[in-house]
Design a protein around this motif. Structure first.
Motif, PDB file in Angstrom:
ATOM      1  N   LEU A 285       0.827  -1.203   0.000  1.00 65.12           N
ATOM      2  CA  LEU A 285       0.000   0.000   0.000  1.00 65.12           C
ATOM      3  C   LEU A 285       0.864   1.257   0.000  1.00 65.12           C
ATOM      4  N   LYS A 286       1.939   1.249   0.763  1.00 64.61           N
ATOM      5  CA  LYS A 286       2.842   2.401   0.773  1.00 64.61           C
ATOM      6  C   LYS A 286       3.417   2.667  -0.613  1.00 64.61           C
ATOM      7  N   LEU A 287       3.730   1.612  -1.335  1.00 60.95           N
ATOM      8  CA  LEU A 287       4.248   1.771  -2.695  1.00 60.95           C
ATOM      9  C   LEU A 287       3.195   2.398  -3.607  1.00 60.95           C
ATOM     10  N   VAL A 288       1.940   1.985  -3.454  1.00 58.89           N
ATOM     11  CA  VAL A 288       0.856   2.555  -4.259  1.00 58.89           C
ATOM     12  C   VAL A 288       0.689   4.036  -3.953  1.00 58.89           C
ATOM     13  N   LEU A 289       0.702   4.409  -2.685  1.00 59.35           N
ATOM     14  CA  LEU A 289       0.541   5.813  -2.312  1.00 59.35           C
ATOM     15  C   LEU A 289       1.657   6.664  -2.911  1.00 59.35           C
ATOM     16  N   ALA A 290       2.891   6.182  -2.798  1.00 57.05           N
ATOM     17  CA  ALA A 290       4.027   6.920  -3.353  1.00 57.05           C
ATOM     18  C   ALA A 290       3.934   7.029  -4.865  1.00 57.05           C
ATOM     19  N   GLU A 291       3.455   5.957  -5.518  1.00 54.85           N
ATOM     20  CA  GLU A 291       3.362   5.965  -6.973  1.00 54.85           C
ATOM     21  C   GLU A 291       2.272   6.923  -7.453  1.00 54.85           C
ATOM     22  N   VAL A 292       1.150   6.989  -6.735  1.00 60.63           N
ATOM     23  CA  VAL A 292       0.107   7.945  -7.117  1.00 60.63           C
ATOM     24  C   VAL A 292       0.639   9.372  -7.024  1.00 60.63           C
ATOM     25  N   ALA A 293       1.357   9.689  -5.952  1.00 69.10           N
ATOM     26  CA  ALA A 293       1.946  11.024  -5.820  1.00 69.10           C
ATOM     27  C   ALA A 293       2.957  11.277  -6.945  1.00 69.10           C
ATOM     28  N   ARG A 294       3.788  10.273  -7.260  1.00 70.72           N
ATOM     29  CA  ARG A 294       4.818  10.440  -8.305  1.00 70.72           C
ATOM     30  C   ARG A 294       4.180  10.659  -9.672  1.00 70.72           C
ATOM     31  N   ARG A 295       3.204   9.848 -10.009  1.00 67.77           N
ATOM     32  CA  ARG A 295       2.586   9.961 -11.336  1.00 67.77           C
ATOM     33  C   ARG A 295       1.868  11.292 -11.511  1.00 67.77           C
ATOM     34  N   ASN A 296       1.383  11.864 -10.418  1.00 66.57           N
ATOM     35  CA  ASN A 296       0.701  13.153 -10.509  1.00 66.57           C
ATOM     36  C   ASN A 296       1.645  14.329 -10.294  1.00 66.57           C
ATOM     37  N   ARG A 297       2.912  14.027 -10.008  1.00 66.40           N
ATOM     38  CA  ARG A 297       3.936  15.057  -9.789  1.00 66.40           C
ATOM     39  C   ARG A 297       3.504  16.029  -8.684  1.00 66.40           C
ATOM     40  N   VAL A 298       2.941  15.464  -7.637  1.00 69.43           N
ATOM     41  CA  VAL A 298       2.464  16.269  -6.514  1.00 69.43           C
ATOM     42  C   VAL A 298       3.443  16.108  -5.353  1.00 69.43           C
ATOM     43  N   SER A 299       4.002  17.210  -4.915  1.00 71.27           N
ATOM     44  CA  SER A 299       4.867  17.182  -3.735  1.00 71.27           C
ATOM     45  C   SER A 299       4.239  17.937  -2.567  1.00 71.27           C
ATOM     46  N   GLU A 300       3.234  18.777  -2.846  1.00 66.16           N
ATOM     47  CA  GLU A 300       2.499  19.503  -1.803  1.00 66.16           C
ATOM     48  C   GLU A 300       1.018  19.280  -2.084  1.00 66.16           C
ATOM     49  N   GLY A 301       0.388  18.412  -1.303  1.00 65.50           N
ATOM     50  CA  GLY A 301      -0.989  18.106  -1.627  1.00 65.50           C
ATOM     51  C   GLY A 301      -1.661  17.242  -0.576  1.00 65.50           C
TER      52      GLY A 301
END
Length: 291
Positions: free
Chosen positions: A71-87
């Motif tokens: 699950l942690k990998l999925v959360l990190a990947e969603v943030a990475r694919r959306n290029r979101v660092s503040e959200g």
């Protein structure tokens, strides 16, 4: 760039994301959710949020959709694919798709998981301009508010009442006792007439806020004491300060309640101090990273 969502094993454009019409989260609110703040690419208090997620799914006799490490990998990947660092990252776990029936499916079905993320304004640099007013509102939620269920209709109606009154939050209270519980989507604190920092104690009627827990830990490290003790609407009316905490509000002063100023109607010294302490927690705590 199109926003990307994770839906039941697939990363898809959010505009195309969908769930089955017999998804039990959609039909019954049979599910759990969590919201995590991202700052500078780091998940704030992720350990607390994931622990609460695990507790909530257990309380409704629902399994986790995957091992925590996955699950942690999925959360990190969603943030990475959306290029979101503040959200803000939203995750929802539901009992899955089955023929509509109130009881659990006779044959187990796969647990559903949806994860989305969106950008938010930068973390505020000070309390100046970072404040709000509130209204009081009867707490009409179900008896297990300690579970972070997607059943949020009473919260929605309370927040709408606040909006229509020109306020930012609804402070909920037990109609039978006039004791304050929490905000419609926040934990609620006061500095009482004697100067004590107070927050209602945890129990079935209070959501165990992750920002609340992190704030209490930070306060203890800085030699500050909070009393987890009930307080009434009358005590709120006499409070020197009031403020809310949450993953989306951090530490935000409440300057007026029901049109009447709290204290002198300005952010007080306690809220200012806690804002500074929590800002350092968000920006520098080693724990705020997915391990």
């Amino acid at each position: 760039m199109s926003r990307i969502a994770y839906v039941n094993g697939r990363y898809v454009a959010q505009r195309d994301a969908c769930v089955n019409i017999e998804d039990r989260g959609y039909q019954f609110g049979d599910g759990i959710y969590e919201v995590v703040h991202l700052y500078d690419g780091r998940f704030i208090d992720a350990d607390l949020h994931l622990a609460r997620l695990e507790r909530s799914v257990k309380e409704i006799r629902l399994g986790m959709p995957m091992p925590l490490a996955s699950l942690k990998l999925v959360l990190a990947e969603v943030a990475r694919r959306n290029r979101v660092s503040e959200g803000l990252l939203y995750m929802q776990v539901g009992r899955g798709v089955a023929r509509r029936d109130h009881a659990f499916p006779n044959t187990p079905v796969p647990v559903s998981l949806v994860v989305t993320v969106r950008r938010v304004p930068p973390y505020p640099s000070s309390l100046d301009g970072w404040s709000m007013s509130a209204i009081t509102h009867p707490d009409l939620r179900w008896a297990r508010r300690d579970i972070k269920s997607v059943n949020l209709l009473p919260n929605v109606l309370a927040r709408q009442a606040a909006r229509e009154a020109g306020a930012g939050e609804a402070i909920l209270f037990d109609p039978a006792t006039s004791m304050v519980t929490e905000g419609a989507a926040t934990s609620f604190w006061i500095v009482d007439a004697e100067g004590s920092i107070r927050i209602p104690p945890l129990g079935p009627t209070i959501l165990p806020g992750c920002t609340r827990a992190a704030m209490l830990a930070e306060m203890a490290e800085h030699g500050m004491r909070a009393e987890e003790r009930p307080f009434s609407l009358d005590e709120l009316a006499k409070a020197r300060e009031a403020f809310i905490t949450s993953a989306t509000s951090f530490v935000k002063p409440v300057l007026a309640v029901d049109g009447k100023p709290v204290g002198d109607g300005k952010p007080g010294p306690v809220a200012r101090r806690l804002f500074e302490i929590f800002a350092r927690h968000v920006k520098g705590a080693p724990r705020n990273a997915l391990q």
